[in-house]
Design a protein around this motif. Sequence first.
Motif, PDB file in Angstrom:
ATOM      1  N   ALA A  88      -3.122 -35.204  14.024  1.00 47.52           N
ATOM      2  CA  ALA A  88      -3.763 -34.288  13.072  1.00 47.52           C
ATOM      3  C   ALA A  88      -3.887 -34.920  11.689  1.00 47.52           C
ATOM      4  O   ALA A  88      -4.890 -34.727  10.995  1.00 47.52           O
ATOM      5  N   ARG A  89      -2.879 -35.676  11.285  1.00 46.62           N
ATOM      6  CA  ARG A  89      -2.933 -36.336   9.974  1.00 46.62           C
ATOM      7  C   ARG A  89      -4.114 -37.308   9.910  1.00 46.62           C
ATOM      8  O   ARG A  89      -4.770 -37.428   8.868  1.00 46.62           O
ATOM      9  N   GLU A  90      -4.372 -38.007  11.000  1.00 44.13           N
ATOM     10  CA  GLU A  90      -5.480 -38.958  11.007  1.00 44.13           C
ATOM     11  C   GLU A  90      -6.823 -38.239  10.916  1.00 44.13           C
ATOM     12  O   GLU A  90      -7.727 -38.676  10.194  1.00 44.13           O
ATOM     13  N   THR A  91      -6.966 -37.141  11.655  1.00 44.73           N
ATOM     14  CA  THR A  91      -8.207 -36.368  11.547  1.00 44.73           C
ATOM     15  C   THR A  91      -8.392 -35.856  10.129  1.00 44.73           C
ATOM     16  O   THR A  91      -9.491 -35.938   9.560  1.00 44.73           O
ATOM     17  N   ALA A  92      -7.323 -35.330   9.544  1.00 44.60           N
ATOM     18  CA  ALA A  92      -7.411 -34.832   8.164  1.00 44.60           C
ATOM     19  C   ALA A  92      -7.810 -35.952   7.204  1.00 44.60           C
ATOM     20  O   ALA A  92      -8.617 -35.751   6.287  1.00 44.60           O
ATOM     21  N   ARG A  93      -7.264 -37.137   7.423  1.00 49.37           N
ATOM     22  CA  ARG A  93      -7.607 -38.271   6.560  1.00 49.37           C
ATOM     23  C   ARG A  93      -9.096 -38.587   6.644  1.00 49.37           C
ATOM     24  O   ARG A  93      -9.755 -38.825   5.615  1.00 49.37           O
ATOM     25  N   LEU A  94      -9.645 -38.554   7.851  1.00 51.72           N
ATOM     26  CA  LEU A  94     -11.059 -38.860   8.025  1.00 51.72           C
ATOM     27  C   LEU A  94     -11.943 -37.816   7.349  1.00 51.72           C
ATOM     28  O   LEU A  94     -12.967 -38.147   6.755  1.00 51.72           O
ATOM     29  N   VAL A  95     -11.550 -36.550   7.450  1.00 51.88           N
ATOM     30  CA  VAL A  95     -12.328 -35.486   6.806  1.00 51.88           C
ATOM     31  C   VAL A  95     -12.277 -35.639   5.286  1.00 51.88           C
ATOM     32  O   VAL A  95     -13.302 -35.558   4.599  1.00 51.88           O
ATOM     33  N   GLU A  96     -11.086 -35.873   4.766  1.00 55.95           N
ATOM     34  CA  GLU A  96     -10.934 -35.997   3.315  1.00 55.95           C
ATOM     35  C   GLU A  96     -11.600 -37.263   2.789  1.00 55.95           C
ATOM     36  O   GLU A  96     -12.145 -37.279   1.678  1.00 55.95           O
ATOM     37  N   GLU A  97     -11.575 -38.310   3.590  1.00 57.47           N
ATOM     38  CA  GLU A  97     -12.242 -39.557   3.200  1.00 57.47           C
ATOM     39  C   GLU A  97     -13.747 -39.340   3.050  1.00 57.47           C
ATOM     40  O   GLU A  97     -14.412 -40.042   2.279  1.00 57.47           O
ATOM     41  N   ALA A  98     -14.266 -38.357   3.759  1.00 60.45           N
ATOM     42  CA  ALA A  98     -15.687 -38.017   3.656  1.00 60.45           C
ATOM     43  C   ALA A  98     -15.966 -37.108   2.455  1.00 60.45           C
ATOM     44  O   ALA A  98     -17.114 -36.708   2.240  1.00 60.45           O
ATOM     45  N   GLY A  99     -14.914 -36.778   1.704  1.00 53.23           N
ATOM     46  CA  GLY A  99     -15.090 -35.954   0.520  1.00 53.23           C
ATOM     47  C   GLY A  99     -15.045 -34.470   0.776  1.00 53.23           C
ATOM     48  O   GLY A  99     -15.422 -33.666  -0.091  1.00 53.23           O
ATOM     49  N   GLN A 100     -14.543 -34.072   1.958  1.00 55.50           N
ATOM     50  CA  GLN A 100     -14.504 -32.661   2.314  1.00 55.50           C
ATOM     51  C   GLN A 100     -13.066 -32.168   2.459  1.00 55.50           C
ATOM     52  O   GLN A 100     -12.129 -32.955   2.568  1.00 55.50           O
ATOM     53  N   ARG A 101     -12.915 -30.874   2.481  1.00 56.93           N
ATOM     54  CA  ARG A 101     -11.591 -30.265   2.586  1.00 56.93           C
ATOM     55  C   ARG A 101     -11.166 -30.196   4.048  1.00 56.93           C
ATOM     56  O   ARG A 101     -11.922 -29.750   4.912  1.00 56.93           O
ATOM     57  N   ALA A 102      -9.948 -30.628   4.331  1.00 58.56           N
ATOM     58  CA  ALA A 102      -9.383 -30.580   5.672  1.00 58.56           C
ATOM     59  C   ALA A 102      -8.195 -29.632   5.684  1.00 58.56           C
ATOM     60  O   ALA A 102      -7.304 -29.737   4.836  1.00 58.56           O
ATOM     61  N   GLU A 149     -21.328 -34.616   7.318  1.00 60.72           N
ATOM     62  CA  GLU A 149     -22.537 -33.829   7.099  1.00 60.72           C
ATOM     63  C   GLU A 149     -22.363 -32.799   5.981  1.00 60.72           C
ATOM     64  O   GLU A 149     -23.290 -32.050   5.686  1.00 60.72           O
ATOM     65  N   GLY A 150     -21.149 -32.751   5.381  1.00 54.68           N
ATOM     66  CA  GLY A 150     -20.944 -31.893   4.221  1.00 54.68           C
ATOM     67  C   GLY A 150     -20.128 -30.643   4.436  1.00 54.68           C
ATOM     68  O   GLY A 150     -20.045 -29.790   3.534  1.00 54.68           O
ATOM     69  N   ALA A 151     -19.489 -30.473   5.601  1.00 57.04           N
ATOM     70  CA  ALA A 151     -18.731 -29.259   5.895  1.00 57.04           C
ATOM     71  C   ALA A 151     -17.242 -29.444   5.605  1.00 57.04           C
ATOM     72  O   ALA A 151     -16.679 -30.523   5.823  1.00 57.04           O
ATOM     73  N   ASP A 152     -16.608 -28.381   5.122  1.00 59.48           N
ATOM     74  CA  ASP A 152     -15.150 -28.300   5.095  1.00 59.48           C
ATOM     75  C   ASP A 152     -14.683 -27.866   6.475  1.00 59.48           C
ATOM     76  O   ASP A 152     -15.361 -27.068   7.150  1.00 59.48           O
ATOM     77  N   VAL A 153     -13.515 -28.361   6.907  1.00 60.74           N
ATOM     78  CA  VAL A 153     -13.099 -28.135   8.291  1.00 60.74           C
ATOM     79  C   VAL A 153     -11.637 -27.696   8.373  1.00 60.74           C
ATOM     80  O   VAL A 153     -10.737 -28.382   7.882  1.00 60.74           O
ATOM     81  N   LEU A 154     -11.419 -26.547   8.997  1.00 62.68           N
ATOM     82  CA  LEU A 154     -10.083 -26.157   9.449  1.00 62.68           C
ATOM     83  C   LEU A 154     -10.028 -26.477  10.933  1.00 62.68           C
ATOM     84  O   LEU A 154     -10.926 -26.082  11.684  1.00 62.68           O
ATOM     85  N   ASP A 202      -7.496 -32.516  16.696  1.00 60.58           N
ATOM     86  CA  ASP A 202      -6.605 -33.630  16.376  1.00 60.58           C
ATOM     87  C   ASP A 202      -7.038 -34.951  16.993  1.00 60.58           C
ATOM     88  O   ASP A 202      -6.748 -36.018  16.459  1.00 60.58           O
ATOM     89  N   SER A 203      -7.737 -34.903  18.125  1.00 60.18           N
ATOM     90  CA  SER A 203      -8.102 -36.141  18.822  1.00 60.18           C
ATOM     91  C   SER A 203      -9.344 -35.897  19.666  1.00 60.18           C
ATOM     92  O   SER A 203      -9.866 -34.778  19.742  1.00 60.18           O
ATOM     93  N   GLY A 204      -9.825 -36.945  20.305  1.00 62.01           N
ATOM     94  CA  GLY A 204     -10.907 -36.825  21.256  1.00 62.01           C
ATOM     95  C   GLY A 204     -12.182 -36.249  20.668  1.00 62.01           C
ATOM     96  O   GLY A 204     -12.577 -36.555  19.537  1.00 62.01           O
ATOM     97  N   ILE A 205     -12.862 -35.408  21.455  1.00 62.97           N
ATOM     98  CA  ILE A 205     -14.109 -34.804  21.013  1.00 62.97           C
ATOM     99  C   ILE A 205     -13.890 -34.001  19.737  1.00 62.97           C
ATOM    100  O   ILE A 205     -14.714 -34.044  18.817  1.00 62.97           O
ATOM    101  N   GLY A 206     -12.781 -33.280  19.660  1.00 63.02           N
ATOM    102  CA  GLY A 206     -12.507 -32.471  18.475  1.00 63.02           C
ATOM    103  C   GLY A 206     -12.435 -33.303  17.206  1.00 63.02           C
ATOM    104  O   GLY A 206     -12.982 -32.913  16.163  1.00 63.02           O
ATOM    105  N   ARG A 207     -11.778 -34.453  17.270  1.00 65.20           N
ATOM    106  CA  ARG A 207     -11.709 -35.319  16.088  1.00 65.20           C
ATOM    107  C   ARG A 207     -13.096 -35.840  15.726  1.00 65.20           C
ATOM    108  O   ARG A 207     -13.462 -35.870  14.543  1.00 65.20           O
ATOM    109  N   ALA A 208     -13.860 -36.239  16.715  1.00 69.62           N
ATOM    110  CA  ALA A 208     -15.209 -36.741  16.437  1.00 69.62           C
ATOM    111  C   ALA A 208     -16.075 -35.667  15.801  1.00 69.62           C
ATOM    112  O   ALA A 208     -16.873 -35.945  14.897  1.00 69.62           O
ATOM    113  N   VAL A 209     -15.927 -34.414  16.244  1.00 66.18           N
ATOM    114  CA  VAL A 209     -16.693 -33.309  15.660  1.00 66.18           C
ATOM    115  C   VAL A 209     -16.255 -33.068  14.219  1.00 66.18           C
ATOM    116  O   VAL A 209     -17.093 -32.883  13.328  1.00 66.18           O
TER     117      VAL A 209
END
Length: 292
Positions: free
Chosen positions: A88-102, A72-77, A58-65
């Motif tokens: 968590a919503r912000e992390t999900a937004r960043l993943v989805e903005e990259a075109g991947q499933r969050a 890099e093309g990975a879907d992330v749970l 949701d934040s910190g190192i985990g969000r950056a990862v």
Amino acid sequence: MAQPQHPTHQHPQPDFPSQDQPHPGWTGPMDPPPDHGEGSYRGSGRLADRKAVVTGGDSGIGRAVCLAFAREGADVLFTYLEDEKDEARETARLVEEAGQRALPVACDIREEDNCRALVDQAVGEFGRIDVLVNNAAYQMSQPDGIEAISTEQFDRVLRTNLYGMFWLTKFAVPHIPEGGSVINSTSVQAYKPSPHLLDYAMTKGAIVTFTQGLAQTLIDRGIRVNAVAPGPVWTPLIPATMPDTAEFGKQSPIGRPAQPAEMAPAYVFLASQEASFITAEIVNATGGTPLP
């Protein structure tokens, strides 16, 4: 492409404004705001079509990862605590903005059943787990030493940092295919423990041992196991667990704390096929602190 810069000047340096937050801490109030790579990380398809599970995403190192993996093309749970829904919503937004499933999942990994259910959900959604990142952790500074560490705190630190990692790995391994990997977050505290973080440092030392032992167990299955050992990193955990953040990170030779964005590339590398000959290793990202 990022331009070369003097590393001591690349990100904000102490002294920081005084700030205090209740646990677990939130990104928004932090001054300066953490950098997760939102404006800087550029992917190149190194994790295309991979399925990743990241705890504490949701934040910190985990969000950056999560952000870097997605670019890099990975879907992330990824997991978060109930109090961290907005994060968590912000992390999900960043993943989805990259075109991947969050897939954000509220999960307290201190309970074995929760860890089993989390792996079941990941396998149900993705069919497999290519990369497991055991990143979630708990700490609470106790400047008065061991006598100030309650059994409740000690239990929470061990169950979050060790039990959860152990259970998640145990349940995930049967679903990690050849070429997959486990990446654990340890810490410079494993080698140079701060007295006020005694219980936390204990667990980070154990993670080093777990990583190196598990790597030998799993290599015959084609699964690599490595860890990243950050030094001081500017995340919400700091104002939520430290009594004074003004000089946080000043003790490192680089003279400042890392930003989460500076940690993520190590996780990407270890998860990628370029790291095929690397297992049982600890990537030390300590800001120049000499280690044994």
